[in-house]
Scaffold this motif. Structure first.
Motif, PDB file in Angstrom:
ATOM      1  N   LEU A  47       0.838  -1.197   0.000  1.00 37.84           N
ATOM      2  CA  LEU A  47       0.000   0.000   0.000  1.00 37.84           C
ATOM      3  C   LEU A  47       0.872   1.246   0.000  1.00 37.84           C
ATOM      4  N   ARG A  48       0.532   2.195  -0.869  1.00 37.19           N
ATOM      5  CA  ARG A  48       1.348   3.396  -1.024  1.00 37.19           C
ATOM      6  C   ARG A  48       0.672   4.658  -0.505  1.00 37.19           C
ATOM      7  N   VAL A  49      -0.669   4.732  -0.632  1.00 37.45           N
ATOM      8  CA  VAL A  49      -1.402   5.964  -0.318  1.00 37.45           C
ATOM      9  C   VAL A  49      -2.720   5.584   0.342  1.00 37.45           C
ATOM     10  N   ALA A  50      -3.203   6.435   1.257  1.00 37.27           N
ATOM     11  CA  ALA A  50      -4.530   6.242   1.853  1.00 37.27           C
ATOM     12  C   ALA A  50      -5.396   7.457   1.586  1.00 37.27           C
ATOM     13  N   ILE A  51      -6.685   7.209   1.418  1.00 39.33           N
ATOM     14  CA  ILE A  51      -7.705   8.263   1.339  1.00 39.33           C
ATOM     15  C   ILE A  51      -8.626   8.084   2.531  1.00 39.33           C
ATOM     16  N   LEU A  52      -8.827   9.136   3.298  1.00 38.85           N
ATOM     17  CA  LEU A  52      -9.786   9.123   4.407  1.00 38.85           C
ATOM     18  C   LEU A  52     -10.981   9.970   4.026  1.00 38.85           C
ATOM     19  N   THR A 183     -17.734  15.204  -7.683  1.00 38.78           N
ATOM     20  CA  THR A 183     -16.412  14.804  -8.187  1.00 38.78           C
ATOM     21  C   THR A 183     -15.377  14.615  -7.084  1.00 38.78           C
ATOM     22  N   LEU A 184     -15.804  14.698  -5.828  1.00 40.14           N
ATOM     23  CA  LEU A 184     -14.859  14.654  -4.711  1.00 40.14           C
ATOM     24  C   LEU A 184     -14.022  13.385  -4.721  1.00 40.14           C
ATOM     25  N   MET A 185     -14.660  12.219  -4.731  1.00 40.15           N
ATOM     26  CA  MET A 185     -13.902  10.979  -4.653  1.00 40.15           C
ATOM     27  C   MET A 185     -13.117  10.717  -5.927  1.00 40.15           C
ATOM     28  N   ALA A 186     -13.666  11.120  -7.065  1.00 38.26           N
ATOM     29  CA  ALA A 186     -12.926  10.947  -8.314  1.00 38.26           C
ATOM     30  C   ALA A 186     -11.625  11.744  -8.276  1.00 38.26           C
ATOM     31  N   ARG A 187     -11.693  12.966  -7.764  1.00 43.49           N
ATOM     32  CA  ARG A 187     -10.491  13.790  -7.681  1.00 43.49           C
ATOM     33  C   ARG A 187      -9.517  13.233  -6.647  1.00 43.49           C
ATOM     34  N   ALA A 188     -10.022  12.779  -5.497  1.00 37.58           N
ATOM     35  CA  ALA A 188      -9.145  12.190  -4.482  1.00 37.58           C
ATOM     36  C   ALA A 188      -8.442  10.951  -5.039  1.00 37.58           C
ATOM     37  N   ARG A 189      -9.169  10.145  -5.788  1.00 37.26           N
ATOM     38  CA  ARG A 189      -8.566   8.947  -6.379  1.00 37.26           C
ATOM     39  C   ARG A 189      -7.541   9.306  -7.453  1.00 37.26           C
ATOM     40  N   GLU A 190      -7.810  10.353  -8.197  1.00 34.37           N
ATOM     41  CA  GLU A 190      -6.857  10.796  -9.208  1.00 34.37           C
ATOM     42  C   GLU A 190      -5.531  11.199  -8.565  1.00 34.37           C
ATOM     43  N   VAL A 191      -5.623  11.979  -7.485  1.00 31.86           N
ATOM     44  CA  VAL A 191      -4.407  12.391  -6.780  1.00 31.86           C
ATOM     45  C   VAL A 191      -3.715  11.176  -6.151  1.00 31.86           C
ATOM     46  N   ALA A 192      -4.503  10.277  -5.580  1.00 34.69           N
ATOM     47  CA  ALA A 192      -3.930   9.083  -4.952  1.00 34.69           C
ATOM     48  C   ALA A 192      -3.186   8.230  -5.964  1.00 34.69           C
ATOM     49  N   GLU A 193      -3.750   8.063  -7.150  1.00 34.78           N
ATOM     50  CA  GLU A 193      -3.085   7.262  -8.178  1.00 34.78           C
ATOM     51  C   GLU A 193      -1.785   7.924  -8.630  1.00 34.78           C
ATOM     52  N   LEU A 194      -1.798   9.243  -8.725  1.00 32.15           N
ATOM     53  CA  LEU A 194      -0.571   9.962  -9.069  1.00 32.15           C
ATOM     54  C   LEU A 194       0.520   9.678  -8.038  1.00 32.15           C
ATOM     55  N   LEU A 195       0.164   9.789  -6.763  1.00 31.57           N
ATOM     56  CA  LEU A 195       1.142   9.566  -5.698  1.00 31.57           C
ATOM     57  C   LEU A 195       1.553   8.101  -5.614  1.00 31.57           C
ATOM     58  N   ALA A 196       0.615   7.193  -5.856  1.00 29.48           N
ATOM     59  CA  ALA A 196       0.925   5.767  -5.775  1.00 29.48           C
ATOM     60  C   ALA A 196       1.964   5.352  -6.808  1.00 29.48           C
ATOM     61  N   GLY A 197       2.060   6.102  -7.898  1.00 31.00           N
ATOM     62  CA  GLY A 197       3.053   5.816  -8.909  1.00 31.00           C
ATOM     63  C   GLY A 197       4.392   6.484  -8.663  1.00 31.00           C
ATOM     64  N   GLY A 198       4.502   7.231  -7.585  1.00 29.80           N
ATOM     65  CA  GLY A 198       5.725   7.953  -7.269  1.00 29.80           C
ATOM     66  C   GLY A 198       6.671   7.153  -6.402  1.00 29.80           C
ATOM     67  N   PRO A 199       7.807   7.758  -6.028  1.00 29.98           N
ATOM     68  CA  PRO A 199       8.846   7.046  -5.269  1.00 29.98           C
ATOM     69  C   PRO A 199       8.533   6.963  -3.776  1.00 29.98           C
ATOM     70  N   PRO A 200       8.186   5.796  -3.258  1.00 31.72           N
ATOM     71  CA  PRO A 200       7.778   5.689  -1.853  1.00 31.72           C
ATOM     72  C   PRO A 200       8.866   6.072  -0.856  1.00 31.72           C
ATOM     73  N   LEU A 201      10.123   5.814  -1.201  1.00 32.94           N
ATOM     74  CA  LEU A 201      11.197   6.167  -0.267  1.00 32.94           C
ATOM     75  C   LEU A 201      11.350   7.678  -0.149  1.00 32.94           C
ATOM     76  N   VAL A 202      11.066   8.392  -1.238  1.00 37.50           N
ATOM     77  CA  VAL A 202      11.136   9.854  -1.172  1.00 37.50           C
ATOM     78  C   VAL A 202       9.979  10.400  -0.340  1.00 37.50           C
ATOM     79  N   TYR A 203       8.780   9.852  -0.530  1.00 38.83           N
ATOM     80  CA  TYR A 203       7.656  10.291   0.300  1.00 38.83           C
ATOM     81  C   TYR A 203       7.971  10.097   1.780  1.00 38.83           C
ATOM     82  N   ALA A 204       8.542   8.939   2.098  1.00 36.75           N
ATOM     83  CA  ALA A 204       8.880   8.665   3.497  1.00 36.75           C
ATOM     84  C   ALA A 204       9.893   9.679   4.014  1.00 36.75           C
ATOM     85  N   ALA A 205      10.904   9.992   3.190  1.00 36.41           N
ATOM     86  CA  ALA A 205      11.917  10.964   3.607  1.00 36.41           C
ATOM     87  C   ALA A 205      11.321  12.352   3.773  1.00 36.41           C
TER      88      ALA A 205
END
Length: 260
Positions: A47-52, A183-205
């Motif tokens: 798991l890379r990203v969470a939406i609340l 469009t709230l959840m669609a937009r949240a999912r769009e942002v989440a997918e963008l982040l999920a494709g990014g570098p997890p070690l950089v997010y952690a740092a």
């Protein structure tokens, strides 16, 4: 048996939904569930990203369940590993969390919301810190809010407890985006997918650096990073992903992040 917290895995994204009629208020038992959910998210390498978000269109979360309080639940009850709402005090949560605010976010609900890294609000969402009216302290908001909005704005919101809308929240930088509720959840999912494709070690740092240096003078903060005193930074600088980023740039291709 119904659960006050629903979860759904969508590939590398975990969606967490508060579903506790009528208003999605949180008692200690619900908070403990939320803490366990976010701790599991933190510890799951897939798991890379969470939406609340929350169920319905009227309430995101009004905060502490005052019915539970009336029945004897104390303000300092055991709220679980992550503190109230599972997010605010969860140690080592180094993955992006998006709040998709679908309605009223008051008190503790507001405090949970600002514990996210990115906040997307529906146009009809409203906000307030009404604890002043019941003679208690909005503790998390008092600590956090002046750190990222002007001090005098934060104190006015804390002192008056007044309601404000999504437009004002966007103006002060409390939320990142305001979108139609449809469009709230669609937009949240769009942002989440963008982040999920990014570098997890950089997010952690990024998250650890923000958390551990916010209170430090600039030079001390630089020393924490450049001397690799932060575990996530040290791991990043020694990682395959660090090399992959450079190779991908040189080879003019999209990086393939492995998280190692």
């Amino acid at each position: 048996m119904t659960t006050p917290i629903r979860t759904e895995r969508r590939d590398r994204v975990l969606e967490v939904t508060i579903d506790r009629p009528k208003a999605n208020a949180i008692d200690a038992a619900t908070s403990r569930i939320m803490g366990d959910v976010f701790a599991s998210f933190r510890d799951d390498p897939e798991l890379r990203v969470a939406i609340l978000t929350a169920a319905g269109e009227k309430f995101f979360c009004p905060g502490w369940d005052l019915k539970a309080a009336a029945e004897g639940e104390a303000p300092d009850s055991d709220y679980g590993v992550g503190g109230f709402g599972g997010l605010q005090e969860l140690p080592g949560l180094n993955k992006p969390v998006i709040a998709a605010v679908n309605g009223l976010a008051f008190g503790g609900g507001f405090e949970i919301m600002i514990s996210a890294d990115i906040i997307i609000a529906a146009e009809h969402a409203t906000f307030a810190l009404p604890e002043i009216n019941s003679g208690t302290l909005a503790d998390a908001a008092t600590i956090k809010l002046p750190r990222f909005i002007p001090y005098h704005v934060a104190t006015e919101l804390l002192f008056t407890g007044r309601r404000f809308d999504a437009t004002e929240a966007k103006h002060w930088g409390i939320v990142n985006e305001v979108v139609p509720k449809e469009t709230l959840m669609a937009r949240a999912r769009e942002v989440a997918e963008l982040l999920a494709g990014g570098p997890p070690l950089v997010y952690a740092a990024i998250k650890e650096t923000l958390r551990e240096t916010m209170h430090l003078p600039i030079q001390q903060a630089f020393d924490m990073v450049t001397k690799r005193k932060l575990k996530t930074v040290d791991k990043l600088y020694s990682s395959d992903d660090q090399l992959e980023g450079a190779r991908a740039f040189a080879e003019k291709r999209k990086p393939e992040w492995k998280g190692r």
